[in-house]
Write a protein that holds these residues in place. Structure first.
Motif, PDB file in Angstrom:
ATOM      1  N   ILE A 119      47.193  41.375  44.731  1.00  0.00           N
ATOM      2  CA  ILE A 119      46.607  42.005  44.565  1.00  0.00           C
ATOM      3  C   ILE A 119      46.669  42.958  43.631  1.00  0.00           C
ATOM      4  N   CYS A 120      48.119  43.113  43.370  1.00  0.00           N
ATOM      5  CA  CYS A 120      48.918  43.424  42.766  1.00  0.00           C
ATOM      6  C   CYS A 120      48.605  42.366  40.223  1.00  0.00           C
ATOM      7  N   ASP A 122      46.429  41.831  39.552  1.00  0.00           N
ATOM      8  CA  ASP A 122      45.065  41.752  38.794  1.00  0.00           C
ATOM      9  C   ASP A 122      45.718  42.709  37.641  1.00  0.00           C
ATOM     10  N   LEU A 129      46.121  48.859  39.402  1.00  0.00           N
ATOM     11  CA  LEU A 129      45.149  49.258  39.725  1.00  0.00           C
ATOM     12  C   LEU A 129      44.552  50.631  40.260  1.00  0.00           C
ATOM     13  N   THR A 133      42.253  51.164  46.393  1.00  0.00           N
ATOM     14  CA  THR A 133      41.979  49.548  45.545  1.00  0.00           C
ATOM     15  C   THR A 133      41.458  48.764  47.011  1.00  0.00           C
ATOM     16  N   ALA A 135      40.319  45.489  47.782  1.00  0.00           N
ATOM     17  CA  ALA A 135      40.661  44.180  47.505  1.00  0.00           C
ATOM     18  C   ALA A 135      40.151  42.386  49.024  1.00  0.00           C
ATOM     19  N   LEU A 137      40.666  39.369  49.661  1.00  0.00           N
ATOM     20  CA  LEU A 137      41.602  38.007  49.896  1.00  0.00           C
ATOM     21  C   LEU A 137      41.052  36.440  50.066  1.00  0.00           C
ATOM     22  N   SER A 148      43.952  49.290  49.919  1.00  0.00           N
ATOM     23  CA  SER A 148      45.513  49.244  49.210  1.00  0.00           C
ATOM     24  C   SER A 148      45.206  50.824  48.420  1.00  0.00           C
ATOM     25  N   ILE A 151      50.412  50.454  46.594  1.00  0.00           N
ATOM     26  CA  ILE A 151      50.440  48.755  46.694  1.00  0.00           C
ATOM     27  C   ILE A 151      51.728  48.184  46.649  1.00  0.00           C
ATOM     28  N   VAL A 155      49.010  49.263  52.680  1.00  0.00           N
ATOM     29  CA  VAL A 155      47.824  49.031  52.485  1.00  0.00           C
ATOM     30  C   VAL A 155      47.152  48.252  53.899  1.00  0.00           C
ATOM     31  N   MET A 272      38.430  44.359  43.720  1.00  0.00           N
ATOM     32  CA  MET A 272      38.908  43.229  43.435  1.00  0.00           C
ATOM     33  C   MET A 272      39.025  41.906  44.097  1.00  0.00           C
TER      34      MET A 272
END
Length: 365
Positions: A119-120, A122, A129, A133, A135, A137, A148, A151, A155, A272
């Motif tokens: 995630i981070c 990005d 972020l 956020t 996300a 994945l 999140s 981060i 989370v 994301m």
């Protein structure tokens, strides 16, 4: 920029030896040594082979990253490493290397979570972020929807795969089609020339009573394999391009549908997408289409940052330093099932600082 934390990150959760260096949210180096060719003849990653490859590649890859970034190891403000989840043996190589470098250099050590790192990363592409956020994945081992608020510390999992992950399904169908390993890139390539509507493959866990955010690709994998077997048993040619396109469409349809639904339900106006499968061209295109329709802003890193890499670990490590999170203790170990609710593995700062002072004295005097 010089005031931002300079962090080196080590990633060895699977078959990629990744070493990245970032300053704040600026990527300075992203060195990768892959052992994928050594696993291809087995049709999948062999843990022992991956661990040995990490051992051989670690020091040269770290040196390459430092040279690429144009910095000295002494300049670093911290060293981050994937502590889990992943293959236990492979993780241990990375954790051991990070502890050795951190101890020798007198630098803080941060054991971080592989999924939170995805995630981070990005931040290196699109800046800080948003908080919270949302996300999605998707990789060979994970298919997860995560929310999140921070981060580095908060989370929350909304949904995950209950059997095969998306990337794992791609690998298995590629094997059935005799397309080789890894399966994601080759199926993506064949699918571009096929008809995604030609074969009606099932969409798992999309019924009204099914979990809203969980994923299941085992049934889809079985349905595709049986369809192919039936064609071969009848002596008919298997339309590889159409099968690839229809299978891929079934996967990305479910992924994007549930991700957009989660954004709406949680009131989050952006999404994301990360992980190796995020490099898939159809996933990116359909996600963009559905996000635009729903008024959701899409953030997807460039393909190289989607696959496993050290840059993502360094990015999360830099965020840990910037937010003054406690570094990890020296008894940090690999945790193959580290939950995503633990973005990093903190420790007692006083014992860590004591060893750092000892290390500085050993190295510099």
């Amino acid at each position: 920029m010089a005031d931002e934390p300079l962090v080196l990150g080590i990633e060895t959760s699977c078959d990629e030896t990744g070493v990245g260096i970032v300053r704040g949210t600026t990527l300075l180096a992203d060195a990768v040594a892959s052992s994928v060719d050594e696993h291809a003849r087995f049709g999948g990653v062999v843990p022992e082979v991956a661990s040995r490859a990490h051992l051989e590649a670690m020091v040269p890859t770290i040196e390459r990253a430092l040279n690429e970034a144009g910095v000295s190891a002494r300049d670093l403000d911290g060293i981050a490493v994937t502590a889990g989840p992943g293959l236990a043996g492979a993780l241990l190589v990375g954790v051991s290397a990070a502890k050795a470098y951190a101890y020798a250099l007198g630098k803080p050590l941060y054991g971080v979570n592989h999924l939170a790192s995805h995630i981070c990363v990005d931040q290196l592409e699109h800046g800080p972020l948003p908080e919270p956020t949302m996300a999605l994945l998707v990789s060979g081992g994970h298919s997860s929807l995560l929310l999140s608020a921070d981060i580095t510390s908060d989370v929350r999992p909304l949904g995950a795969t209950i059997d095969d992950a998306a990337g794992e399904a791609f690998d298995k169908i590629a094997r059935v089609l005799n397309l080789g390993f890894p399966g994601g890139p080759v199926i993506d390539r064949y699918a571009r020339e096929g008809d995604p509507q030609s074969i009606a493959f099932p969409r798992g866990l999309t019924g009204p009573r099914d979990p809203a955010y969980d994923f299941s690709f085992s049934g889809l994998k079985t349905a595709v394999a049986r369809w192919i077997e039936a064609k071969r048993a009848a002596g008919e040619e298997v339309p590889v391009r159409d099968v690839s396109a229809s299978f891929q469409e079934a996967v990305v349809d479910v992924l994007t549908r549930k991700a957009v639904r989660a954004c709406k339900d949680e009131g989050v106006d952006h999404l994301m997408i990360g992980g190796g499968v995020a490099a898939n061209s159809r996933l990116r295109a359909l996600a963009q289409e559905r996000c635009e329709t729903a008024g959701i802003r899409l953030r997807v890193p460039r393909p190289k940052l989607c696959t496993d890499n050290g840059a993502m670990v360094a990015a999360l490590g830099a965020e840990m330093v910037a937010r003054n999170r406690a570094p990890s203790d020296w008894d940090l170990s690999a945790d193959s099932s580290l939950p995503v609710t633990d973005p990093h593995v903190p420790g007692a700062a006083h014992s860590h600082d004591h060893v750092h002072e000892t290390a500085r004295e050993n190295l510099y005097t």
